[in-house]
Design a protein around this motif. Structure first.
Motif, short mmCIF file in Angstrom:
data_model
loop_
_atom_site.label_atom_id
_atom_site.label_comp_id
_atom_site.label_asym_id
_atom_site.label_seq_id
_atom_site.Cartn_x
_atom_site.Cartn_y
_atom_site.Cartn_z
N ALA A 287 12.94 5.21 -12.93
CA ALA A 287 13.18 6.40 -13.74
C ALA A 287 11.92 6.87 -14.44
N ASP A 288 11.16 5.92 -15.00
CA ASP A 288 9.93 6.32 -15.70
C ASP A 288 8.88 6.84 -14.72
N VAL A 289 8.90 6.33 -13.48
CA VAL A 289 7.97 6.83 -12.48
C VAL A 289 8.31 8.27 -12.12
N LEU A 290 9.59 8.56 -11.98
CA LEU A 290 10.01 9.92 -11.67
C LEU A 290 9.63 10.87 -12.80
N ASP A 291 9.81 10.43 -14.04
CA ASP A 291 9.41 11.26 -15.18
C ASP A 291 7.91 11.54 -15.16
N ALA A 292 7.13 10.51 -14.87
CA ALA A 292 5.67 10.68 -14.84
C ALA A 292 5.26 11.64 -13.73
N LEU A 293 5.89 11.53 -12.57
CA LEU A 293 5.57 12.42 -11.47
C LEU A 293 6.01 13.85 -11.77
N ALA A 294 7.15 13.99 -12.44
CA ALA A 294 7.62 15.34 -12.80
C ALA A 294 6.64 16.00 -13.77
N GLN A 295 6.13 15.22 -14.72
CA GLN A 295 5.16 15.77 -15.67
C GLN A 295 3.83 16.10 -15.01
N ALA A 296 3.48 15.33 -13.98
CA ALA A 296 2.22 15.57 -13.27
C ALA A 296 2.34 16.71 -12.27
N ARG B 193 -3.24 5.31 -6.70
CA ARG B 193 -4.15 4.94 -7.80
C ARG B 193 -3.87 5.73 -9.08
N SER B 194 -3.12 6.83 -8.99
CA SER B 194 -2.78 7.57 -10.19
C SER B 194 -1.63 6.92 -10.96
N LEU B 195 -1.05 5.86 -10.41
CA LEU B 195 0.06 5.16 -11.05
C LEU B 195 -0.39 3.79 -11.53
N SER B 196 0.37 3.21 -12.43
CA SER B 196 0.08 1.86 -12.87
C SER B 196 0.50 0.85 -11.80
N VAL C 43 0.84 -1.19 0.00
CA VAL C 43 0.00 0.00 0.00
C VAL C 43 0.88 1.24 0.00
N LEU C 44 0.53 2.20 -0.86
CA LEU C 44 1.19 3.50 -0.87
C LEU C 44 0.23 4.52 -0.27
N LEU C 45 0.65 5.18 0.79
CA LEU C 45 -0.18 6.21 1.41
C LEU C 45 -0.10 7.49 0.61
N SER C 46 -1.14 8.33 0.72
CA SER C 46 -1.13 9.59 0.00
C SER C 46 -0.06 10.51 0.59
#
Length: 600
Positions: free
Chosen positions: A449-458, A476-479, A419-422
């Motif tokens: 690395a791709d997760v960091l890119d996605a978070l940076a864009q978001a 839930r905003s992640l795959s 589980v990832l907490l908010s």
């Protein structure tokens, strides 16, 4: 305990033998607050009960044309009004304090139990029930604790009023003294049925909450298989059952309320008729009649607390029973304060699985559920209490003999659905750790690395810094693969003495899985690591592999050795029948990788 002093330094050891005993324990734990609330409640209710006396004096003074007595009566009414206002204010203050502190105590107990049991809790109790207990049930329990002292003050006030009226005007006081207990106890025969209906309502509401929670948790899967309408229909049916149960319960409580309005009215009529005859006969004065009439009219207010305490108990008892059931869950044995061993092998006597210190050990189980139970055992938390008679050993020391904090620091288990907490990514990785592994190293090893890119864009207002980008609840905003890798990075940052990973790469593609496996092996070099998996890409990097078949370790070796020599291992890893072997040696890995990529 004041609200400003929360949380409790120690919420105590609850009595969880039953819901009623748990409520009694809570009340005893707030004895000072209950006594304060009772005293202020007496001031409030006696202020109300004393008003008829002042009004009667004033009326009689007017009849007798006595200005001095009228002024005295006015002063008495003013004094009673001040007592009423002060008592009402302080009663509300102390009662709400009792409510909030009781609810906070229960929430702390639940949080402590959750921390103690970890993910084993959801194996023993449905996640939806835990949500129901920690939200609505806590409020119901706090309501009863808060209403208890107000009810006691009301009951004592009624006794004093009855005694006072008998002394003040015996002829009418006896009528009131007989009638008030009848009013208070008239609804008693209806309470068992009302309680049963309230229990049914709470049970159905709890099931609906569990269904809703479980549906939301699996929403992504339901959408994938087209099962949304099916579960929506189930929730509609459960919701309608809750509505019907609530209506039946409300009808019974409406009947109880109606009786508590009707009977005081009947008593008031009897007092007026009988008192008027006594006044006409000259046996009582007009002021005395007004005093008794006003006192009886005002008894409706304290009598309402009898209905409230009945409702509070009826609604809180099922809630307390559910809370007690959760709080009664225990670890398999009591910690003895044994010192944490410095290193040492991890050994499970039940299955025979051995993870040598400082090495990467992979465990292969044909049954995913069995793998999950084994992971919990290796963390010192068997999924079933019966399994706890033989504890896992770390350096020869049973984990159950370690204090909880020490055991958690020594062995960390990451289950297959972490589980990832908010919060922000920086907050997610801000966990208790040895400090030897930096967040950047853990993220790199987990191939984020791709997760960091996605978070940076978001990122909206964080200047593109992924570490400051917020992650939604449960990620839930992640795959699924991104959530899994972030959870892995969090576990790597912790850097425990022993790290147990249950299928840490089940949601990623074969290419990423290969790199994650290499990153974990590199970062955890020299540290004890156990991976429960069946992926050849992970297994090939392990120092040793253990095959668990039907609950027992039946073979140990390297991945390639077991492929050659163990048909049962080959059947689990390659998903092929025992009599259809794969190419042996190095040729096996490309074939398996190709097969996995095609499957993905």
């Amino acid at each position: 305990m004041q609200i400003r002093d929360l949380p409790y330094a120690d919420p105590g050891v609850p009595d969880v033998r039953s819901g009623t005993r748990f409520l009694i324990w809570l009340g005893r734990g707030q004895l000072r607050g209950q006594i304060l609330s009772l005293l202020w409640g007496m001031v409030h209710h006696l202020g109300i009960a004393g008003l008829p006396l002042g009004v009667g004096f004033a009326v009689q003074a007017v009849v007798d044309r006595d200005g001095g007595r009228l002024a005295l009566a006015g002063g008495l009414i003013a004094l009673l009004g001040a007592a009423l206002a002060l008592g009402d204010t302080m009663l509300h203050r102390t009662a709400v304090t009792n409510w909030i502190t009781a609810a906070a105590r229960v929430q702390q107990l639940l949080a402590r139990k959750t921390a103690e049991l970890g993910s084993v809790l959801t194996r023993r109790v449905a996640a939806g029930e835990i949500v129901a207990v920690s939200t609505g049930d806590v409020e119901k329990i706090g309501w009863f604790v808060e209403a208890l002292s107000r009810f006691a003050a009301a009951a004592l006030t009624l006794i004093l009023v009855c005694v006072g009226l008998v002394v003040y005007e015996p002829a009418l006081g006896v009528v009131v003294a007989v009638g008030v207990p009848v009013l208070a106890l008239a609804v008693l025969p209806l309470l068992p049925r009302a309680t049963r209906r309230a229990d049914v309502q709470r049970e159905k509401a709890g099931r609906a909450t569990e269904l809703a929670s479980d549906t939301v948790a699996g929403l992504r899967v339901l959408r994938g298989i087209g099962g949304e309408e099916l579960f929506l229909g189930r929730y509609r049916a459960a919701s309608q059952e809750v509505r019907r149960a609530a209506v039946r319960s409300a009808r019974m409580w409406a009947l109880i309320s109606a009786i508590q309005v009707l009977l005081p009215g009947v008593l008031l009529i009897v007092v007026v008729v009988y008192g008027a005859r006594l006044a006409l006969d000259g046996r009582i004065s007009v002021g005395e009649l007004v005093t008794v009439y006003s006192a009886v009219a005002l008894t409706r207010y304290p009598l309402r607390h009898f209905e409230e305490i009945a409702m509070a108990f009826s609604f809180s008892r099922p809630s307390a029973r559910r809370a007690a059931r959760v709080l009664s869950l225990e670890r398999t044995s009591t910690a003895r304060g044994t010192a944490v061993p410095d290193g040492g092998d991890l050994y499970d006597p039940v299955t025979g699985v051995l993870a040598p210190a400082g090495r990467l050990t992979a465990v292969v189980c044909g049954d995913p559920d069995a793998a999950g139970r084994l992971a919990e055992r290796l963390g010192g938390h068997p999924a079933e209490p019966a399994e706890g008679h033989t504890s896992v050993l770390l350096g020869g020391v049973p984990l159950d003999e370690l204090e909880l904090d020490a055991a958690r620091a020594a062995v960390l288990v990451q289950d297959k659905d972490p589980v990832l907490l908010s919060g922000t990514l920086a907050e997610l990785l801000d966990v208790p750790s040895s400090g030897a592994v930096r967040a950047e190293e853990a993220l790199a090893a987990a191939q984020c690395a791709d997760v960091l890119d996605a978070l940076a864009q978001a990122s909206v207002d964080t200047d593109g810094d992924p570490m400051r980008t917020r992650i939604t609840e449960r990620g839930r905003s992640l795959s699924g693969g991104q959530r899994q890798r972030l959870a892995l990075a969090r576990s790597l940052v912790t850097d425990p003495g022993v790290l147990v990973l249950d299928e840490p790469t089940s949601a990623v593609d074969a290419h990423t899985e290969s790199r994650v496996a290499a990153g974990v092996a590199r970062l955890r070099e020299g540290r004890t690591t156990v991976v429960l998996a069946s992926s050849p890409l992970l297994l090939d990097l392990a120092d040793r592999v253990v095959l668990v078949h039907e609950g027992q370790a039946v073979a140990v070796g390297t991945h390639r050795e077991l492929l050659r020599t163990e048909p049962r291992y080959r059947a689990v890893v390659t998903r092929e029948p025992d009599d259809d072997p794969l190419p042996l040696g190095r040729e096996a890995i490309p074939a398996v990788r190709e097969e996995i990529e095609e499957t993905a």
